[in-house]
Motif scaffolding. Sequence first.
Motif, mmCIF file in Angstrom:
data_model
loop_
_atom_site.group_PDB
_atom_site.id
_atom_site.type_symbol
_atom_site.label_atom_id
_atom_site.label_comp_id
_atom_site.label_asym_id
_atom_site.label_seq_id
_atom_site.Cartn_x
_atom_site.Cartn_y
_atom_site.Cartn_z
ATOM 1 N N UNK A 72 0.798 -1.191 0.163
ATOM 2 C CA UNK A 72 0.199 0.013 -0.137
ATOM 3 C C UNK A 72 1.071 1.208 0.025
ATOM 4 N N UNK A 73 2.073 1.133 0.611
ATOM 5 C CA UNK A 73 2.872 2.431 0.708
ATOM 6 C C UNK A 73 3.443 2.505 -0.828
ATOM 7 N N UNK A 148 10.924 2.315 7.296
ATOM 8 C CA UNK A 148 10.894 2.678 5.645
ATOM 9 C C UNK A 148 9.756 3.677 5.372
ATOM 10 N N UNK A 149 8.674 3.776 6.145
ATOM 11 C CA UNK A 149 7.827 5.223 5.952
ATOM 12 C C UNK A 149 8.523 6.366 6.381
ATOM 13 N N UNK A 150 9.447 6.703 7.026
ATOM 14 C CA UNK A 150 10.306 7.889 7.275
ATOM 15 C C UNK A 150 11.156 8.031 6.095
ATOM 16 N N UNK A 151 11.671 7.114 5.703
ATOM 17 C CA UNK A 151 12.641 7.302 4.581
ATOM 18 C C UNK A 151 11.991 7.618 3.525
ATOM 19 N N UNK A 155 12.216 11.024 1.094
ATOM 20 C CA UNK A 155 12.797 11.125 -0.501
ATOM 21 C C UNK A 155 11.708 11.990 -1.325
ATOM 22 N N UNK A 156 10.392 11.577 -0.885
ATOM 23 C CA UNK A 156 9.366 12.107 -1.805
ATOM 24 C C UNK A 156 9.467 13.471 -1.369
ATOM 25 N N UNK A 157 9.686 14.132 -0.181
ATOM 26 C CA UNK A 157 9.628 15.474 0.084
ATOM 27 C C UNK A 157 10.817 16.195 -0.652
ATOM 28 N N UNK A 158 12.035 15.444 -0.640
ATOM 29 C CA UNK A 158 13.205 16.181 -1.463
ATOM 30 C C UNK A 158 12.786 16.095 -2.933
#
Length: 220
Positions: A72-73, A148-151, A155-158
Amino acid sequence: IRSGSMDDPSEQGFVSLVTSSMGRTVRLSIDRTMPYVKMRWLVFAALAVGFITRIVILKRFYVVAYMLGIYLLNLFVGYISPPVGPDGTPDLPAGDREEERPFERRLYEMRFWRAAVVSTCLSFLCTLWNGADIPVYWEAMAMYFVIVLIWTATQQYRLMRRYGYCPCAFRNSKKRYDKKKGKPRREDDVEMAALVQADLKASESSSTPSSRKASVLGGL
């Protein structure tokens, strides 16, 4: 003597016809639910809550829950990400001429919902099979999922900061992107009002009605 009934071409054609007809009926039924976005996601939320409740009550099948969460992530990342170009960068409007268009997603909302519902239903069915209950430390798996969720969020924010796109844009909203790096360029209402007033003054300064009409059409 034929070895089995499935060797008959007529029976194989009948089975394929029934299978294709059932698949077409299911697709049509799913497509009819496309306008009901809130209702569809409420159904998914009910399925997800039921699955989580079953995992909590049974205190088993943590591997199935972990795999569903990772899947789902990945679906959510595809939903909030733009398509990827041939060079591996987000496919945003960039070039010699600016282009105005809404935000395009790598994974459309309907496909996201369908994949999420199917995966949740399959995970629920896996909880009915004892072979899917692999003994693990659920605390370690939960911690790993949080990492994994935080990483992934970082990455998406960057990527959003680097290429200047926002996945939270409304359905009918449009952005104007710069020529370099696909970064969006926002024009305020003051600038737009000034341009409109300039067009009106240019049209009023025309001497003949024909030239006035031509200037107005040119401004449009």
